[in-house]
Design a protein around this motif. Structure first.
Motif, PDB file in Angstrom:
ATOM      1  N   VAL A 220       0.809  -1.235  -0.167  1.00 10.61           N
ATOM      2  CA  VAL A 220       0.171   0.081   0.058  1.00 10.61           C
ATOM      3  C   VAL A 220       0.590   1.331  -0.214  1.00 10.61           C
ATOM      4  N   PRO A 221       2.027   1.542   0.890  1.00  5.72           N
ATOM      5  CA  PRO A 221       2.542   2.638   0.859  1.00  5.72           C
ATOM      6  C   PRO A 221       3.271   2.815  -0.393  1.00  5.72           C
ATOM      7  N   THR A 222       3.757   1.664  -1.208  1.00  4.44           N
ATOM      8  CA  THR A 222       4.719   1.749  -2.419  1.00  4.44           C
ATOM      9  C   THR A 222       3.557   2.081  -3.454  1.00  4.44           C
ATOM     10  N   LEU A 223       2.426   1.637  -3.469  1.00  5.49           N
ATOM     11  CA  LEU A 223       1.627   2.132  -4.504  1.00  5.49           C
ATOM     12  C   LEU A 223       1.178   3.488  -4.376  1.00  5.49           C
ATOM     13  N   VAL A 224       0.992   3.893  -3.054  1.00  2.90           N
ATOM     14  CA  VAL A 224       0.765   5.476  -2.719  1.00  2.90           C
ATOM     15  C   VAL A 224       1.653   6.238  -3.259  1.00  2.90           C
ATOM     16  N   GLY A 225       2.969   6.150  -2.789  1.00  3.11           N
ATOM     17  CA  GLY A 225       4.216   6.823  -3.203  1.00  3.11           C
ATOM     18  C   GLY A 225       4.377   6.906  -4.729  1.00  3.11           C
ATOM     19  N   THR A 226       4.085   5.888  -5.314  1.00  2.00           N
ATOM     20  CA  THR A 226       4.250   5.730  -6.956  1.00  2.00           C
ATOM     21  C   THR A 226       3.084   6.531  -7.609  1.00  2.00           C
ATOM     22  N   VAL A 227       1.968   6.580  -7.338  1.00  2.00           N
ATOM     23  CA  VAL A 227       0.945   7.395  -7.684  1.00  2.00           C
ATOM     24  C   VAL A 227       1.011   8.841  -7.622  1.00  2.00           C
ATOM     25  N   VAL A 228       1.365   9.001  -6.158  1.00  2.00           N
ATOM     26  CA  VAL A 228       1.761  10.594  -5.957  1.00  2.00           C
ATOM     27  C   VAL A 228       2.765  11.128  -6.856  1.00  2.00           C
ATOM     28  N   SER A 229       3.987  10.168  -6.858  1.00  6.58           N
ATOM     29  CA  SER A 229       5.142  10.695  -7.883  1.00  6.58           C
ATOM     30  C   SER A 229       4.628  10.795  -9.337  1.00  6.58           C
ATOM     31  N   PHE A 230       3.855  10.023  -9.685  1.00  4.74           N
ATOM     32  CA  PHE A 230       3.296  10.123 -11.045  1.00  4.74           C
ATOM     33  C   PHE A 230       2.541  11.481 -11.365  1.00  4.74           C
ATOM     34  N   VAL A 231       1.889  11.978 -10.570  1.00  2.00           N
ATOM     35  CA  VAL A 231       0.826  13.118 -10.639  1.00  2.00           C
ATOM     36  C   VAL A 231       2.038  14.363 -10.618  1.00  2.00           C
ATOM     37  N   VAL A 232       2.897  14.431  -9.681  1.00  5.05           N
ATOM     38  CA  VAL A 232       3.577  15.485  -9.229  1.00  5.05           C
ATOM     39  C   VAL A 232       4.624  15.568 -10.371  1.00  5.05           C
ATOM     40  N   ALA A 233       5.217  14.443 -10.897  1.00  3.86           N
ATOM     41  CA  ALA A 233       6.274  14.438 -11.858  1.00  3.86           C
ATOM     42  C   ALA A 233       5.518  14.998 -13.182  1.00  3.86           C
ATOM     43  N   TYR A 234       4.520  14.385 -13.599  1.00  6.21           N
ATOM     44  CA  TYR A 234       3.977  14.779 -15.128  1.00  6.21           C
ATOM     45  C   TYR A 234       3.717  16.565 -15.139  1.00  6.21           C
ATOM     46  N   PHE A 235       3.463  17.140 -13.977  1.00  7.05           N
ATOM     47  CA  PHE A 235       3.496  18.715 -14.167  1.00  7.05           C
ATOM     48  C   PHE A 235       4.963  19.120 -14.121  1.00  7.05           C
ATOM     49  N   THR A 236       5.729  18.531 -13.276  1.00  6.82           N
ATOM     50  CA  THR A 236       7.155  19.143 -13.167  1.00  6.82           C
ATOM     51  C   THR A 236       7.766  18.977 -14.556  1.00  6.82           C
ATOM     52  N   VAL A 237       7.738  17.905 -15.330  1.00 11.74           N
ATOM     53  CA  VAL A 237       8.498  17.702 -16.548  1.00 11.74           C
ATOM     54  C   VAL A 237       8.129  18.683 -17.401  1.00 11.74           C
ATOM     55  N   GLY A 238       7.037  18.980 -17.442  1.00  6.94           N
ATOM     56  CA  GLY A 238       6.401  20.024 -18.325  1.00  6.94           C
ATOM     57  C   GLY A 238       6.689  21.289 -18.175  1.00  6.94           C
ATOM     58  N   TRP A 239       6.947  21.762 -16.861  1.00  2.92           N
ATOM     59  CA  TRP A 239       7.467  22.874 -16.404  1.00  2.92           C
ATOM     60  C   TRP A 239       8.770  23.070 -16.626  1.00  2.92           C
ATOM     61  N   MET A 240       9.757  22.144 -16.308  1.00  4.92           N
ATOM     62  CA  MET A 240      11.047  22.190 -16.592  1.00  4.92           C
ATOM     63  C   MET A 240      11.375  22.450 -17.874  1.00  4.92           C
ATOM     64  N   LEU A 241      10.780  21.501 -19.123  1.00  2.29           N
ATOM     65  CA  LEU A 241      10.978  22.188 -20.485  1.00  2.29           C
ATOM     66  C   LEU A 241      10.528  23.397 -20.891  1.00  2.29           C
TER      67      LEU A 241
END
Length: 275
Positions: A220-241
């Motif tokens: 459960v913690p692994t799934l939660v951490g992974t989903v949160v990472s996905f959502v935040v990273a998607y916006f971060t990638v776009g912002w960085m580029l």
């Protein structure tokens, strides 16, 4: 690990994986501040596995580039005439540039998960590579495009990426710096660095998943951490580029130095333990 801790680490992963500030360094610091044992194999495995979320976000964001290169590569394997297309050459260069970090990551796995997890190493990596980033910006000509990429250049960038296995250096910081020193445009080498990082991130996640799920972290913690990472990273990638298309990476250097000095003070006063 609690759900709250998993969420925090997922946010940190998503925010820092694609910025030149060292995601491993930040994960190590934040995990330590939350009372987690940073040299515990289950914790280091968890940190590697939640990168799956960041990888998925990156693949989704760059899906057109990935599909274009993949199609050109497969066509070129079957049809000699298709090998004259520039995307076929770029696909091979991307694959070759990914090899160094995969090899070093496999053979130096125990070192990466052990002695290099010291916060002293993180502090040194943050500060020292900050100087490299400043030098890269100072000498950057940005007069070369992606089409100018050579085998020599991609090997240099790929080797530079291996330095990101040292906590505090940063994968994007290493690839952007190397690309700038070679004369490439900042935005284009940033995108290339993201593509080169996919095999390494995916490989680390595959290797560490069994330990993260069977160890002290759990599903459960692994799934939660992974989903949160996905959502935040998607916006971060776009912002960085978007950011690197208009700005230098110097602002990240000041942040790296501030964090590095803060770590040294905390370690020297005993506020934080190195491991």
């Amino acid at each position: 690990m609690t759900i709250f801790q998993a969420i925090i680490l997922g946010i940190v992963e998503g925010l820092t994986e694609f910025l030149p500030v060292s995601s491993t360094g930040h994960q190590t610091v934040v995990a330590k501040m939350m009372g987690l044992t940073i040299d515990d194999p289950s914790i280091t495995s968890f940190i590697a596995v939640i990168q799956v979320g960041a990888i998925a976000a990156l693949i989704l964001y760059l899906r057109r580039d990935i599909v274009r290169l993949a199609v050109a590569w497969f066509r070129g394997l079957r049809d000699p005439a298709a090998r004259r297309v520039d995307d076929y050459r770029m696909a091979w260069l991307t694959i070759i540039g990914s090899v160094p970090i995969v090899l070093v990551g496999l053979f130096a796995r125990d070192l990466i998960k052990g002695p290099l997890r010291s916060l002293w190493v993180v502090a040194a990596g943050l500060i020292v590579w900050g100087f490299v980033m400043l030098v890269a910006e100072a000498v950057a000509k940005q007069n070369r495009r992606e089409q100018d990429l050579t085998l020599r250049d991609v090997v240099i960038i790929g080797v530079a990426q291996t330095l990101a296995l040292i906590p505090g250096v940063s994968r994007s910081g290493a690839t952007i710096s190397a690309g700038l020193m070679l004369g490439y445009k900042r935005a284009e080498v940033t995108r290339l660095g993201f593509l080169l990082g996919i095999p390494a991130l995916a490989g680390a996640a595959v290797l560490e998943t069994p330990e993260a799920l069977s160890g002290g972290v759990g599903l459960v913690p692994t799934l939660v951490g992974t989903v949160v990472s996905f959502v935040v990273a998607y916006f971060t990638v776009g912002w960085m580029l978007r950011f690197v298309s208009r700005h230098t990476i110097r602002v990240f250097v000041w942040y790296r130095w501030a964090l590095g000095v803060g770590l040294i003070i905390a370690l020297s006063t005993g506020a934080l333990a190195a491991t």
